[in-house]
Design a protein around this motif. Structure first.
Motif, short mmCIF file in Angstrom:
data_model
loop_
_atom_site.label_atom_id
_atom_site.label_comp_id
_atom_site.label_asym_id
_atom_site.label_seq_id
_atom_site.Cartn_x
_atom_site.Cartn_y
_atom_site.Cartn_z
N LEU A 5 4.78 6.34 0.10
CA LEU A 5 5.12 7.76 -0.01
C LEU A 5 5.13 8.14 -1.48
O LEU A 5 5.95 7.66 -2.26
CB LEU A 5 6.48 8.03 0.64
CG LEU A 5 6.59 7.64 2.11
CD1 LEU A 5 8.02 7.81 2.60
CD2 LEU A 5 5.62 8.45 2.95
N ARG A 14 10.28 12.89 2.47
CA ARG A 14 10.22 11.45 2.75
C ARG A 14 11.13 11.11 3.94
O ARG A 14 10.72 10.41 4.86
CB ARG A 14 10.65 10.64 1.53
CG ARG A 14 9.60 10.54 0.44
CD ARG A 14 10.15 9.75 -0.77
NE ARG A 14 9.15 9.55 -1.78
CZ ARG A 14 8.81 10.45 -2.69
NH1 ARG A 14 9.43 11.63 -2.71
NH2 ARG A 14 7.86 10.19 -3.57
N PHE A 30 8.11 1.68 5.07
CA PHE A 30 7.84 2.66 4.02
C PHE A 30 8.21 2.09 2.65
O PHE A 30 9.22 1.40 2.51
CB PHE A 30 8.63 3.94 4.27
CG PHE A 30 8.17 4.68 5.49
CD1 PHE A 30 7.08 5.54 5.43
CD2 PHE A 30 8.80 4.50 6.71
CE1 PHE A 30 6.63 6.21 6.56
CE2 PHE A 30 8.36 5.17 7.84
CZ PHE A 30 7.28 6.03 7.76
N SER A 32 8.03 3.37 -1.73
CA SER A 32 7.91 4.56 -2.55
C SER A 32 8.10 4.19 -4.02
O SER A 32 8.69 3.15 -4.34
CB SER A 32 9.00 5.57 -2.14
OG SER A 32 8.90 6.74 -2.90
N THR A 35 12.26 7.55 -7.02
CA THR A 35 12.41 9.00 -6.84
C THR A 35 13.59 9.57 -7.62
O THR A 35 13.88 10.75 -7.51
CB THR A 35 12.57 9.34 -5.34
OG1 THR A 35 13.72 8.67 -4.84
CG2 THR A 35 11.33 8.93 -4.56
N THR A 131 5.32 17.81 7.68
CA THR A 131 5.66 16.41 7.89
C THR A 131 5.41 16.00 9.34
O THR A 131 5.05 14.85 9.60
CB THR A 131 7.12 16.12 7.50
OG1 THR A 131 7.99 16.99 8.22
CG2 THR A 131 7.33 16.29 6.00
#
Length: 143
Positions: A5, A14, A30, A32, A35, A131
Motif C-alpha cells: 500500500l 489503507r 499487507f 506499507s 506512514t 477503496t
C-alpha cells in the motif's frame, strides 16, 4: 497474496482496504511504507545531524528506500493512492518502480487527477476511484 500500500497518508484508505479484505476473509497480507510523516523524515537522523535540511532529507530518503524497494520487490500487487491534499511524488516514484519491475499495480484516485496521472495510469493494470473497487479487484484476482 502480498499487497503493498503506497501513497497518501492523510486519510484512512489503507484501513478501509485492509478491513474490507479481512471482512471478505481474503488471504492477503499487507505491507506499507512508513506512514508517520515525522519518523519518515527522521529515518536518517541516526547517521548524524545535518545543518542543511537538504542533506537530512537526502539521508532519510535513502534509508526509507531500503524499506520501500524491498516491499515493492516482494509484493504481488501494489495499490498506489493519490490524494487531493498534497502531491504524492513518492507514490508516482513507486508506480514507476513497479512498472520498471513489471510488478502489477492499481492506482486509486479521483477523476480530478486523471490528466496529471495519465502516464502513471497508463502503466497500471487498473485505475480505481474507491477503496471498494480495490477490494473487488483483489477479490477477483484471488478467485
Amino acid at each position: 497474496m502480498k499487497v503493498y500500500l503506497s501513497g497518501e497518508i492523510h486519510t484512512d484508505w489503507r484501513e478501509q482496504i485492509i478491513d474490507g479484505c479481512k471482512n471478505k476473509q481474503l488471504p492477503v497480507t499487507f505491507i506499507s511504507a512508513n506512514t508517520d510523516h515525522e519518523s519518515s523524515d527522521a529515518a536518517g537522523d541516526c547517521l548524524g545531524e545535518e545543518a542543511n535540511p537538504f542533506w537530512r532529507d537526502h539521508k532519510s530518503a535513502k534509508v526509507n528506500a531500503i524499506k520501500i524497494q524491498n516491499a515493492i520487490k516482494s509484493c504481488d500487487l501494489a495499490i498506489i493512492r493519490f490524494g487531493d491534499k498534497y502531491r504524492q511524488w513518492n507514490a508516482a516514484f513507486d508506480a514507476g518502480f513497479c512498472a520498471a519491475l513489471s510488478k502489477p499495480y492499481i492506482t486509486l484516485h479521483d477523476e480530478s487527477l486523471t490528466h496529471p496521472l495519465k502516464e502513471v495510469d497508463g502503466s497500471a493494470q487498473a485505475w480505481a476511484t474507491t477503496t471498494e473497487q480495490v477490494i473487488q479487484l483483489i477479490e477477483y484476482t484471488l478467485t
